[in-house]
Design a protein around this motif. Structure first.
Motif, mmCIF file in Angstrom:
data_model
loop_
_atom_site.group_PDB
_atom_site.id
_atom_site.type_symbol
_atom_site.label_atom_id
_atom_site.label_comp_id
_atom_site.label_asym_id
_atom_site.label_seq_id
_atom_site.Cartn_x
_atom_site.Cartn_y
_atom_site.Cartn_z
ATOM 1 N N GLY A 78 13.592 51.354 17.219
ATOM 2 C CA GLY A 78 14.207 51.691 15.943
ATOM 3 C C GLY A 78 15.630 52.186 16.120
ATOM 4 N N ALA A 79 15.840 52.994 17.173
ATOM 5 C CA ALA A 79 17.187 53.521 17.421
ATOM 6 C C ALA A 79 18.152 52.416 17.821
ATOM 7 N N LEU A 80 17.690 51.447 18.629
ATOM 8 C CA LEU A 80 18.583 50.415 19.131
ATOM 9 C C LEU A 80 18.835 49.305 18.116
ATOM 10 N N PHE A 81 17.769 48.839 17.472
ATOM 11 C CA PHE A 81 17.881 47.618 16.689
ATOM 12 C C PHE A 81 17.892 47.853 15.182
ATOM 13 N N GLY A 82 17.609 49.080 14.757
ATOM 14 C CA GLY A 82 17.552 49.338 13.327
ATOM 15 C C GLY A 82 16.192 48.968 12.748
ATOM 16 N N LEU A 83 16.031 49.217 11.457
ATOM 17 C CA LEU A 83 14.726 49.026 10.831
ATOM 18 C C LEU A 83 14.325 47.552 10.781
ATOM 19 N N GLY A 84 15.224 46.678 10.355
ATOM 20 C CA GLY A 84 14.865 45.270 10.170
ATOM 21 C C GLY A 84 14.532 44.573 11.467
ATOM 22 N N TRP A 85 15.538 44.494 12.375
ATOM 23 C CA TRP A 85 15.304 43.825 13.650
ATOM 24 C C TRP A 85 14.302 44.571 14.515
ATOM 25 N N GLY A 86 14.339 45.885 14.471
ATOM 26 C CA GLY A 86 13.394 46.662 15.266
ATOM 27 C C GLY A 86 11.957 46.393 14.848
ATOM 28 N N LEU A 87 11.716 46.354 13.529
ATOM 29 C CA LEU A 87 10.362 46.082 13.044
ATOM 30 C C LEU A 87 9.917 44.675 13.435
ATOM 31 N N LEU A 88 10.817 43.712 13.334
ATOM 32 C CA LEU A 88 10.480 42.332 13.688
ATOM 33 C C LEU A 88 10.123 42.207 15.171
ATOM 34 N N ILE A 89 10.977 42.767 16.042
ATOM 35 C CA ILE A 89 10.764 42.642 17.491
ATOM 36 C C ILE A 89 9.494 43.365 17.910
ATOM 37 N N ILE A 90 9.344 44.603 17.461
ATOM 38 C CA ILE A 90 8.216 45.425 17.912
ATOM 39 C C ILE A 90 6.909 44.944 17.308
ATOM 40 N N SER A 91 6.953 44.454 16.078
ATOM 41 C CA SER A 91 5.723 43.952 15.461
ATOM 42 C C SER A 91 5.133 42.820 16.277
ATOM 43 N N PHE A 92 5.972 41.856 16.671
ATOM 44 C CA PHE A 92 5.462 40.721 17.441
ATOM 45 C C PHE A 92 5.107 41.132 18.870
ATOM 46 N N ALA A 93 5.923 42.010 19.473
ATOM 47 C CA ALA A 93 5.647 42.441 20.846
ATOM 48 C C ALA A 93 4.339 43.226 20.913
ATOM 49 N N SER A 94 4.134 44.137 19.977
ATOM 50 C CA SER A 94 2.922 44.949 19.998
ATOM 51 C C SER A 94 1.687 44.098 19.727
ATOM 52 N N THR A 95 1.796 43.135 18.813
ATOM 53 C CA THR A 95 0.636 42.290 18.506
ATOM 54 C C THR A 95 0.311 41.382 19.676
ATOM 55 N N LEU A 96 1.337 40.802 20.291
ATOM 56 C CA LEU A 96 1.100 39.956 21.449
ATOM 57 C C LEU A 96 0.488 40.763 22.595
ATOM 58 N N GLY A 97 1.017 41.976 22.835
ATOM 59 C CA GLY A 97 0.449 42.822 23.883
ATOM 60 C C GLY A 97 -0.979 43.225 23.585
ATOM 61 N N ALA A 98 -1.266 43.559 22.319
ATOM 62 C CA ALA A 98 -2.630 43.927 21.941
ATOM 63 C C ALA A 98 -3.585 42.767 22.160
ATOM 64 N N THR A 99 -3.141 41.546 21.828
ATOM 65 C CA THR A 99 -3.995 40.372 22.018
ATOM 66 C C THR A 99 -4.251 40.124 23.497
#
Length: 744
Positions: A78-99
């Motif tokens: 969130g600090a580096l990429f902001g709300l929009g890009w941060g949410l997009l990057i982390i949402s996919f990374a966390s879901t892929l890691g969880a899977t």
């Protein structure tokens, strides 16, 4: 498989060890991230692709290995990429890691756990198949449940990974957004507890619980809305009204009367239903007569010459009707009235959830009742085959009115009914052609069982048309007249060839259709499934809380003993469901096809086990090795038992051969009460009997799992005691058979 699992474990251990030994876990603290925030942002400005890619990959690895620090990485994103890009990057990374975490747990532990807890996990997986996405979504919404725990636990179930992925993507989005947004103020955060206040956590809990609450409220509202349309009686005439006097209805009535409930049984035709009048009893009487004819025909192999039997078909059918009359008192009105059941003859129709209108010989009568049990049975299914309306077809319902043996009989359907009746008529003297659309007889059974039966039917003179589709009924162009069934047979080349099978009578045996019409159920909102059976839950309750169903009308098994099994549950749940509900289990439900050889099974077949992804071992014993079978000249067939790999716990058993249905009872008892093959092996069986096949099969399994190392030590020990060398010692004869393992 074990070697691959071990290699994966070693790789994972190495990665986790490197993570902690490198001190990465100590670097991932809130203070460090705040101190290095400026440097991170400078790296991002200099080389954005490398930083974004590295961050994404590192996040995926952290989530996949369930390493601590994912929350801090989310704040950093969130600090580096902001709300929009941060949410997009982390949402996919966390879901892929969880899977990936779910996949790792599935690869390492699901197989061993399913072998150890197959019964418990099967019930869980049944719920996952029905509503797994709903459960996972609500868990993802509630941050009280650690996400890494959810990843590992759900990974052990049979949920599809794609379902796991997209549900996790949606469910984790709100929580991820909160942390990413908080990361924008990373420098001002004092602790992680400041991200989620108690109020915010409570809001998430309410969000997560809302689908459950909404679902329950919708169900209650739906039932009350249906009930509100009608006036609930102030008092009731009966505790239960049972509609249908077949196997299910009789058992439900008996159970209710036995506990002193007031029960009325409504039947529009004859008590006993299909089983007594058109199914089990008459078919077994016919099968017995046909076996006598075949025994006479084959007596020469025992040194007894009787010639070709003379079949008096009228006398055969008289024997069938005599059997029905002798069994009839067991299901009679007098017997059940003596048990405390009020029996009414007539058509039953639900006016509302508590009122049943019975239209009978004495007029119309309205009954008020606390509960209704629908046990209306099923009838033979007739396919929409062109030309069928031009002839009088035979079914399992009207077959018993035949007065003459058909010279040419075509049987449409290769299931249990088609095989039983087709073989019987062939043995009595009919020329029988059996048409089955699928590639084998008895589609629910394994290929080896179906092939054994196929060979015997061909020996009995049946002309089998497998992989063959019935097209239409046409007039027979031959001089014999009559009609013919036009069929299309698939060849190995993929092409199809058309044939015409002339017949005197056509027997349709393609399944049964539930009787649901005419009872007012549709108007009350009681739904049906795609196969036409009533939609009920695992306790046999419909959408109306006081309307239940059991037997053929409820499915999924159209067997007399399955109907009785369900009827007990329906009656007990209706009367005592407020205190405790009992779910119907079909895990140890036996089924028998009464051909010769008989084909019997309880539990899983090999095909079902593979379809469910369950690892198993197969132990097979040929009846040709059984002394009683050899003595009687009935050595065809086998016993096949599926067990948990390395364990003696029975997952399923198939028996093909003489009296297979009787032999199956021992395996059904073992599965019902958790007895393994070691217990069967330790049970004394009389010699020579067919039941010894169960013990012999257990012996084959035991021989395949004998402790070879211990036996080697014993061999050396006894050689030492004798003062001799063990080399060249003679090995005793062992029971023939095989045990093989099948991994899912």
């Amino acid at each position: 498989m074990r070697h691959r699992r071990l290699l994966l474990v070693l790789v994972l251990v190495a990665i986790v060890a490197a993570y902690f030994l490198s001190g990465a876990n100590e670097a991932l603290t809130l203070a460090n991230l705040q101190a290095e925030q400026v440097r991170f942002q400078a790296w991002l400005a200099d080389d954005p692709l490398t930083v974004v890619g590295g961050f994404f990959l590192f996040y995926v690895i952290m989530a996949a290995l369930s390493l601590p620090g994912a929350t801090l990485l989310t704040l950093l994103g969130g600090a580096l990429f902001g709300l929009g890009w941060g949410l997009l990057i982390i949402s996919f990374a966390s879901t892929l890691g969880a899977t990936l975490a779910a996949l790792i747990a599935r690869t390492l532990a699901r197989g061993p756990l399913e072998r150890r807890f197959a019964v418990q996990l099967e019930r869980i997986n049944a719920g996952i198949r029905r509503e797994g996405a709903f459960y996972l979504f609500t868990l993802r919404l509630i941050p009280l449940f650690p996400f890494f725990v959810i990843n590992l636990v759900v990974g052990l179930t049979r949920m599809r990974l794609w379902t796991f992925y997209w549900v996790s993507q949606l469910g984790m989005l709100p929580g991820t957004a909160v942390y990413v947004n908080a990361g924008r103020e990373l420098g001002n955060l004092q602790s992680l507890s400041g991200v989620l206040s108690p109020g915010l956590i409570g809001s998430f809990v309410l969000i997560g619980l809302f689908p459950w609450l909404a679902r329950g409220l919708v169900a209650i509202a739906k039932r009350r809305r249906l009930a509100r349309r009608y006036r609930r009686p102030a008092r009731f005439d009966y505790d239960i009204v049972v509609i249908g006097g077949g196997s299910a209805g009789l058992v439900a009535s008996y159970i209710a009367a036995a506990v002193k409930a007031r029960v009325v049984l409504v039947e529009r035709d004859r008590l006993g239903g299909d089983c007594l009048n058109t199914g089990c009893v008459p078919s077994k009487a016919l099968i017995r007569a046909s076996r006598v004819a075949e025994d006479i025909r084959g007596a020469g192999r025992y040194g007894i010459h009787a010639g070709e039997p003379q079949v008096d078909f009228g006398a055969v059918m008289a024997h069938v009707q005599r059997a029905i009359r002798q069994v009839e008192p067991h299901d009679s009105r007098e017997r059940y009235e003596g048990l405390g059941v009020e029996v009414l003859a007539g058509e039953a129709r639900l006016l509302d959830p508590w009122r049943v209108c019975v239209n009978g010989d004495t007029g119309e009568r309205v009954l008020t009742t606390r509960h209704v049990i629908i046990a209306s049975g099923a009838r033979p299914k007739v396919p929409p085959l062109p030309g069928l309306e031009a002839i009088e077809i035979l079914t399992s319902d009207n077959l018993w009115q035949l007065e003459a043996l058909p010279e040419r009989l075509v049987v449409l359907g290769g299931g249990p009914i088609g095989c039983e009746l087709g073989q019987s008529f062939a043995r009595l003297g009919s020329r029988v052609s059996l048409v089955e659309m699928g590639p084998q007889l008895l589609p629910r059974e394994d290929h080896d069982a179906a092939d054994t039966l196929r060979l015997r039917l061909e020996q009995d003179g049946l002309e089998l048309w497998l992989d063959t589709r019935a097209v239409r009924v046409v007039p027979n162009a031959d001089a014999d007249g009559g009609h013919a069934l036009e069929v299309e047979r698939r060849l190995a080349s993929g092409e199809a060839e058309v044939h015409r099978l002339p017949f005197d009578r056509l027997l349709v045996a393609v399944g049964r259709q539930a009787n649901v019409a005419g009872m007012g159920l549709e108007a009350l909102g009681v739904e049906t499934r795609a196969d036409g059976t009533l939609a009920v839950d695992e306790s046999l309750q419909s959408v109306l809380p006081n309307v239940w169903a059991c037997g053929d009308v409820a499915g999924p098994f159209q067997l007399t003993h399955a109907s009785g099994h369900q009827a007990w549950h329906a009656a007990v749940n209706a009367l005592f469901g407020e205190l405790k509900r009992f779910r119907v289990s079909y895990r140890a439900l036996p089924a028998v096809t009464y051909t010769e050889p008989e084909v019997a099974r309880v539990g899983l077949s090999e095909g079902e086990a593979r379809a469910r992804g369950i690892d198993f071992e197969v132990t097979r014993y040929e009846l040709a090795e059984l002394d009683r079978a050899i003595a009687e000249g009935r050595a065809e067939g086998f016993v096949k038992v599926l067990t948990v790999p390395g364990k003696d716990r029975i997952l399923g058993a198939s028996v093909v051969g003489q009296g297979a249905g009787e032999l199956l009872a021992e395996f059904t008892l073992a599965m019902t009460h958790g007895l393994g093959l070691n217990k069967l092996l330790g049970t004394v069986h009389p010699y020579p009997t067919w039941s010894e096949a169960a013990k012999a099969t257990a012996g084959v399994w035991k021989n395949a799992h004998k402790p070879e190392r211990l036996l080697g030590w014993l061999e050396k020990y006894f050689a030492w005691r004798r003062g001799a060398v063990a080399a060249g010692a003679e090995t005793p004869r062992e029971t023939k058979g095989e045990t093989r393992r099948q991994d899912a």
